[in-house]
Each structure stands twice: as C-alpha cells, then as structure tokens.
Design a protein around this motif. Sequence first.
Motif, PDB file in Angstrom:
ATOM      1  N   LYS A  65       0.817  -1.203   0.000  1.00  0.00           N
ATOM      2  CA  LYS A  65       0.000   0.000   0.000  1.00  0.00           C
ATOM      3  C   LYS A  65       0.860   1.266   0.000  1.00  0.00           C
ATOM      4  O   LYS A  65       1.953   1.290   0.581  1.00  0.00           O
ATOM      5  N   THR A  66       0.329   2.312  -0.643  1.00  0.00           N
ATOM      6  CA  THR A  66       1.060   3.578  -0.724  1.00  0.00           C
ATOM      7  C   THR A  66       1.331   4.152   0.657  1.00  0.00           C
ATOM      8  O   THR A  66       2.391   4.751   0.893  1.00  0.00           O
ATOM      9  N   GLU A  67       0.383   3.974   1.614  1.00  0.00           N
ATOM     10  CA  GLU A  67       0.586   4.517   2.956  1.00  0.00           C
ATOM     11  C   GLU A  67       1.704   3.806   3.717  1.00  0.00           C
ATOM     12  O   GLU A  67       2.160   4.292   4.765  1.00  0.00           O
ATOM     13  N   ASP A  68       2.153   2.666   3.209  1.00  0.00           N
ATOM     14  CA  ASP A  68       3.280   1.954   3.833  1.00  0.00           C
ATOM     15  C   ASP A  68       4.613   2.342   3.216  1.00  0.00           C
ATOM     16  O   ASP A  68       5.650   1.733   3.510  1.00  0.00           O
ATOM     17  N   ILE A  69       4.589   3.350   2.349  1.00  0.00           N
ATOM     18  CA  ILE A  69       5.808   3.827   1.687  1.00  0.00           C
ATOM     19  C   ILE A  69       6.043   5.282   2.076  1.00  0.00           C
ATOM     20  O   ILE A  69       5.168   6.121   1.924  1.00  0.00           O
ATOM     21  N   LYS A  70       7.222   5.570   2.604  1.00  0.00           N
ATOM     22  CA  LYS A  70       7.528   6.931   3.041  1.00  0.00           C
ATOM     23  C   LYS A  70       8.799   7.422   2.356  1.00  0.00           C
ATOM     24  O   LYS A  70       9.812   6.713   2.322  1.00  0.00           O
ATOM     25  N   SER A  71       8.737   8.643   1.802  1.00  0.00           N
ATOM     26  CA  SER A  71       9.903   9.242   1.151  1.00  0.00           C
ATOM     27  C   SER A  71      10.640  10.122   2.156  1.00  0.00           C
ATOM     28  O   SER A  71      10.032  10.935   2.850  1.00  0.00           O
ATOM     29  N   THR A  72      11.949   9.956   2.238  1.00  0.00           N
ATOM     30  CA  THR A  72      12.751  10.753   3.177  1.00  0.00           C
ATOM     31  C   THR A  72      14.075  11.141   2.540  1.00  0.00           C
ATOM     32  O   THR A  72      14.471  10.615   1.497  1.00  0.00           O
ATOM     33  N   GLU A  73      14.741  12.079   3.179  1.00  0.00           N
ATOM     34  CA  GLU A  73      16.108  12.478   2.817  1.00  0.00           C
ATOM     35  C   GLU A  73      16.280  12.805   1.331  1.00  0.00           C
ATOM     36  O   GLU A  73      17.046  12.174   0.622  1.00  0.00           O
ATOM     37  N   VAL A  74      15.559  13.820   0.888  1.00  0.00           N
ATOM     38  CA  VAL A  74      15.744  14.302  -0.485  1.00  0.00           C
ATOM     39  C   VAL A  74      17.031  15.124  -0.525  1.00  0.00           C
ATOM     40  O   VAL A  74      17.296  15.945   0.345  1.00  0.00           O
ATOM     41  N   GLY A  75      17.851  14.890  -1.548  1.00  0.00           N
ATOM     42  CA  GLY A  75      19.101  15.633  -1.663  1.00  0.00           C
ATOM     43  C   GLY A  75      19.527  15.716  -3.123  1.00  0.00           C
ATOM     44  O   GLY A  75      18.863  15.197  -4.021  1.00  0.00           O
ATOM     45  N   ASN A  76      20.617  16.412  -3.373  1.00  0.00           N
ATOM     46  CA  ASN A  76      21.140  16.456  -4.740  1.00  0.00           C
ATOM     47  C   ASN A  76      22.664  16.433  -4.703  1.00  0.00           C
ATOM     48  O   ASN A  76      23.280  16.670  -3.674  1.00  0.00           O
ATOM     49  N   TYR A  77      23.258  16.128  -5.824  1.00  0.00           N
ATOM     50  CA  TYR A  77      24.698  15.960  -5.870  1.00  0.00           C
ATOM     51  C   TYR A  77      25.173  16.097  -7.312  1.00  0.00           C
ATOM     52  O   TYR A  77      24.396  16.047  -8.268  1.00  0.00           O
ATOM     53  N   TRP A  78      26.476  16.277  -7.483  1.00  0.00           N
ATOM     54  CA  TRP A  78      27.078  16.319  -8.817  1.00  0.00           C
ATOM     55  C   TRP A  78      27.463  14.913  -9.234  1.00  0.00           C
ATOM     56  O   TRP A  78      27.963  14.137  -8.444  1.00  0.00           O
ATOM     57  N   ARG A  79      27.219  14.571 -10.467  1.00  0.00           N
ATOM     58  CA  ARG A  79      27.723  13.291 -10.962  1.00  0.00           C
ATOM     59  C   ARG A  79      28.781  13.513 -12.036  1.00  0.00           C
ATOM     60  O   ARG A  79      29.806  12.868 -12.034  1.00  0.00           O
ATOM     61  N   TYR A  80      28.536  14.410 -12.951  1.00  0.00           N
ATOM     62  CA  TYR A  80      29.490  14.663 -14.035  1.00  0.00           C
ATOM     63  C   TYR A  80      29.797  16.151 -14.116  1.00  0.00           C
ATOM     64  O   TYR A  80      28.902  16.985 -14.009  1.00  0.00           O
ATOM     65  N   ARG A  81      31.047  16.444 -14.332  1.00  0.00           N
ATOM     66  CA  ARG A  81      31.484  17.830 -14.411  1.00  0.00           C
ATOM     67  C   ARG A  81      30.794  18.541 -15.573  1.00  0.00           C
ATOM     68  O   ARG A  81      30.722  18.016 -16.688  1.00  0.00           O
ATOM     69  N   GLY A  82      30.276  19.704 -15.285  1.00  0.00           N
ATOM     70  CA  GLY A  82      29.622  20.487 -16.318  1.00  0.00           C
ATOM     71  C   GLY A  82      28.153  20.159 -16.499  1.00  0.00           C
ATOM     72  O   GLY A  82      27.475  20.795 -17.306  1.00  0.00           O
ATOM     73  N   LYS A  83      27.639  19.162 -15.789  1.00  0.00           N
ATOM     74  CA  LYS A  83      26.229  18.783 -15.907  1.00  0.00           C
ATOM     75  C   LYS A  83      25.457  19.310 -14.697  1.00  0.00           C
ATOM     76  O   LYS A  83      26.026  19.622 -13.655  1.00  0.00           O
ATOM     77  N   GLU A  84      24.142  19.403 -14.851  1.00  0.00           N
ATOM     78  CA  GLU A  84      23.308  19.898 -13.755  1.00  0.00           C
ATOM     79  C   GLU A  84      23.237  18.889 -12.618  1.00  0.00           C
ATOM     80  O   GLU A  84      23.571  17.716 -12.773  1.00  0.00           O
ATOM     81  N   LEU A  85      22.800  19.390 -11.470  1.00  0.00           N
ATOM     82  CA  LEU A  85      22.697  18.534 -10.294  1.00  0.00           C
ATOM     83  C   LEU A  85      21.665  17.435 -10.497  1.00  0.00           C
ATOM     84  O   LEU A  85      20.624  17.648 -11.101  1.00  0.00           O
ATOM     85  N   LEU A  86      21.958  16.275  -9.962  1.00  0.00           N
ATOM     86  CA  LEU A  86      21.028  15.154  -9.992  1.00  0.00           C
ATOM     87  C   LEU A  86      20.455  14.964  -8.584  1.00  0.00           C
ATOM     88  O   LEU A  86      21.170  15.056  -7.594  1.00  0.00           O
ATOM     89  N   ILE A  87      19.168  14.698  -8.509  1.00  0.00           N
ATOM     90  CA  ILE A  87      18.489  14.572  -7.221  1.00  0.00           C
ATOM     91  C   ILE A  87      18.408  13.116  -6.800  1.00  0.00           C
ATOM     92  O   ILE A  87      18.148  12.229  -7.611  1.00  0.00           O
TER      93      ILE A  87
END
Length: 232
Positions: free
Chosen positions: A87-109
Amino acid sequence: MKIKLALFTCLIFLGLNLSAQESKFIEVTGSAEMLIEPDEFIFIIGIEEYWKEEFEKNKDFEDYKNKVKISEIEGQLIKTLNDLGIKTEDIKSTEVGNYWRYRGKELLISKKLEISLTDFKHINKIISKLDRKGIDYMQIGELKNKELVKYRKEVKVQALLAAKEKAKYLLEAIDKELGDIISITELNSDNYFWRPTLSTSNVMLNSSENPEAENDKKIKLRFEINAKFGIK
C-alpha cells in the motif's frame, strides 16, 4: 583516661569487625541474549536521477543530455510496489538531496524510500520486479516487534539468574555459600536494540545457504547485569 582509652580501643575493634563483615561479598556479571523474529521491518530503497545515455553503448558523459527525473523514477517504483500488494501509505519518502555526478552537468536529485513490510519474502519479489535504472541501493533498516518490552524483561531476568548461578558455583569452589543480594546494576540498559544493515545479496540468501544471514534478519537482544551477593 583508662576509660577513654578502653572505649577508643573498643570502637576501633568494632569498626574493624563491621568492615570485615561488609567486605564479605562476591560481585559478578551475568549476560543473556535472545533472537526475536520481527513482526515488522523497514526496507530501504535509495533512488537517484540518471541520464538515459548512461545505458547506451559508446556514450561519454559529454553526450549525456536526457535526464530521467526523480519524480518519474519514484512514480514507477511506487507503481511496482503497489502491483506487488504494498500500500502507498506503507511507503515513506525521506532524505531528499542532490549531488554532482558529471562535471559540467546539472545537479542530480537523490531520494530514499522506506517501505514497511511484515514478510521478508516481499524483498525478493521487489528485487525481481524493479527496474535497476535509478536504483542506488537497497537495504534492511529497522526491525520491530510489538512484544519487544516483554522480551526485554525476559532477557534481563535471565542475565540476573546467570549472575546468581555464576556467583554460586564460584563460592562452592571455596566451600562458601551464597548470601542475600546486595545490589543489582544494568550495564547496558540503553543498548538493547540492534539494527542490522544488509545488502540485497545477503537478503536473497536463505537460511540453508547462509545461517548467519538468516540470523541477521532477527532482532538481537543482549543484556548484562552486574550483581553483588553477600557470602554466608
């Protein structure tokens, strides 16, 4: 003067006698542990944005242009979990963040989803159905049991009885008898709950292939009790 001296000598003798009596004790430590089947546990899945070109042959990071957004990855993951009966109520989203993966590219979440489950068999079903693109890691988090307080009491009692038994056989070795309890001290009262972190490779192994991995799916309670007993 003689009376004072005699009284002083008597007090010294009485003090030494009391000190000798107080020192007649044995102090030991007893321990006990228990493995408990959890009736609920948290399965953690880490997800992250990625570039479609990452999974194409002969592509360098300079060619990465089409990013798969975190909302799409999360939506597909939740749909897969729903299809498996979670069930969807048994799923919780936490700790949203972003970081660099490749130089010159936008941040990935990146994001972490915590799924409340009651049966470890669900893990293999989840793993077999997931699209591994966008999945960073999977692991078991917190283990729970509704009767945990009761089990804690039982383990503490067993630890105290172990201390008593130890004191008894040690005294018997020198022809002494165990007296009354003087003091009881918990040595690890704040360290009773063990939270394992298992990789998916360990999770998928059954008990016949890896007994240690099976035990890692259980709550481990361990207590130590320091007890002081008088000596008869």
